[in-house]
Design an enzyme around this catalytic site. Structure first.
Site, PDB file in Angstrom:
ATOM      1  N   ASP A   1      53.062  26.075  36.541  1.00  0.00           N
ATOM      2  CA  ASP A   1      52.793  25.505  37.859  1.00  0.00           C
ATOM      3  C   ASP A   1      52.041  26.533  38.702  1.00  0.00           C
ATOM      4  O   ASP A   1      52.482  27.681  38.810  1.00  0.00           O
ATOM      5  CB  ASP A   1      54.152  25.237  38.523  1.00  0.00           C
TER       6      ASP A   1
ATOM      7  N   GLU B   1      55.551  12.019  41.656  1.00  0.00           N
ATOM      8  CA  GLU B   1      56.879  12.367  42.176  1.00  0.00           C
ATOM      9  C   GLU B   1      57.266  11.491  43.356  1.00  0.00           C
ATOM     10  O   GLU B   1      56.501  11.328  44.318  1.00  0.00           O
ATOM     11  CB  GLU B   1      56.900  13.858  42.589  1.00  0.00           C
TER      12      GLU B   1
HETATM   13  O1  KIV Z   1      58.288  22.663  40.158  1.00  0.00           O
HETATM   14  C1  KIV Z   1      58.683  21.758  39.418  1.00  0.00           C
HETATM   15  O2  KIV Z   1      59.714  21.881  38.735  1.00  0.00           O
HETATM   16  C2  KIV Z   1      57.917  20.517  39.376  1.00  0.00           C
HETATM   17  C3  KIV Z   1      58.476  19.360  38.627  1.00  0.00           C
HETATM   18  C4  KIV Z   1      59.687  18.837  39.274  1.00  0.00           C
HETATM   19  C5  KIV Z   1      57.486  18.315  38.349  1.00  0.00           C
HETATM   20  O3  KIV Z   1      56.868  20.460  39.932  1.00  0.00           O
END
Ligand code: KIV
Length: 271
Positions: free
Chosen positions: A90, A189
């Site tokens: 991410d 989401e």
């Molecule tokens: O940061 C995270 O864990 C996420 C997921 C919930 C999709 O973005």
């Protein structure tokens, strides 16, 4: 459930194929090598090093404080535990908002320094130039629409998104634009199930839902929520498959009592 490690390495091509074959895609989060190894052995398709790690493990009260350094640390650890699943990192707040060049540099670090196989970016139209460039240079991108927690102040909190028709139109248009920009899949989401279904039907790339109903091509949860470990808040969309916080609390208390009463260690545990 069998804990047999399947041998076939998952790539973004397998993820695309799953949608074509109507097979559901499974994704969960990990932030350390131990959890990643357990997940990898269960046969999960995608392991996401979510910026949620900053809250779950790092103790931040939102994802806004999470830095590149923290995300690189978590991702390197997860890499050591993963053999088979697709590993996506991410991109944290402020790592992809400044310019396309800065985004490319930061995304590149996840692949080059931490062994990720793709990156996830929150947001719609504002991310398109960066998504196009990343895909052009060979970095797979997972999009993320609907509730985007990094924009919590702009959104006024963590509430359901896509409730107004104009919002629904915008989310659908952004989903199509992300697909056209080359994203290989899309997290949706906390949006109404009907909207997630419309988007899923319209797109050729897979959608992965969290609080977006059953019609998405796959599902994701934060592992520590699913395990009943993180209890600061519990959204309605979380299903707890275990109560590990309770189990750990019992175990720690039992240890403390044994030590206090001189019952640990015993003869067999001594040299
Ligand atoms: O940061 C995270 O864990 C996420 C997921 C919930 C999709 O973005």
């Amino acid at each position: 459930m069998s804990l047999v490690r399947e041998s076939k390495k998952i790539t973004i091509l397998n993820i695309a194929e799953k949608k074509r074959n109507g097979e559901k895609i499974t994704m969960l989060t990990a932030y350390d090598a131990l959890m990643a190894d357990i997940l990898d052995q269960t046969g999960i398709d995608i392991i996401l090093v979510g910026d949620s790690g900053g809250m779950v493990l790092g103790g931040h009260d939102s994802t806004l404080q999470v830095t590149m350094d923290e995300m690189l640390f978590y991702t390197r650890a997860v890499r050591r535990g993963v053999k088979r699943s697709l590993l996506i990192a991410d991109m944290p707040f402020m790592s992809f908002q400044l310019s396309v060049d800065e985004t490319v540099r930061n995304a590149g670090r996840f692949l080059q320094e931490a062994g990720a196989e793709g990156v996830k970016l929150e947001g719609g139209s504002q991310t398109l130039p960066a998504v196009r460039r990343l895909v052009e240079i060979g970095i797979p991108v997972m999009g993320h629409l609907g509730l985007t927690p990094q924009s919590m102040h702009q959104l006024g909190g963590y509430q359901l998104q896509g409730t107004e028709e104009s919002q629904q139109r915008r989310i659908l248009d952004e989903a199509i634009a992300l697909q056209e920009a080359g994203a290989f899949c899309l997290v949706l989401e906390k949006i109404p199930s009907a909207l997630a279904r419309t988007i899923t039907d319209k797109l050729s790339i897979p959608t992965i839902g969290i609080g977006a109903g059953v019609h998405c091509d796959g599902q994701v949860l934060v592992s520590h929520d699913l395990l009943g470990l993180y209890d600061k808040f519990k959204p309605k969309f979380v299903r707890k498959y275990a109560t590990l916080r309770q189990t750990m609390t019992h175990a720690f208390k039992a240890y403390i009592q044994d030590v206090q009463k001189g019952k640990f260690p015993n003869e067999d545990e001594s040299y």
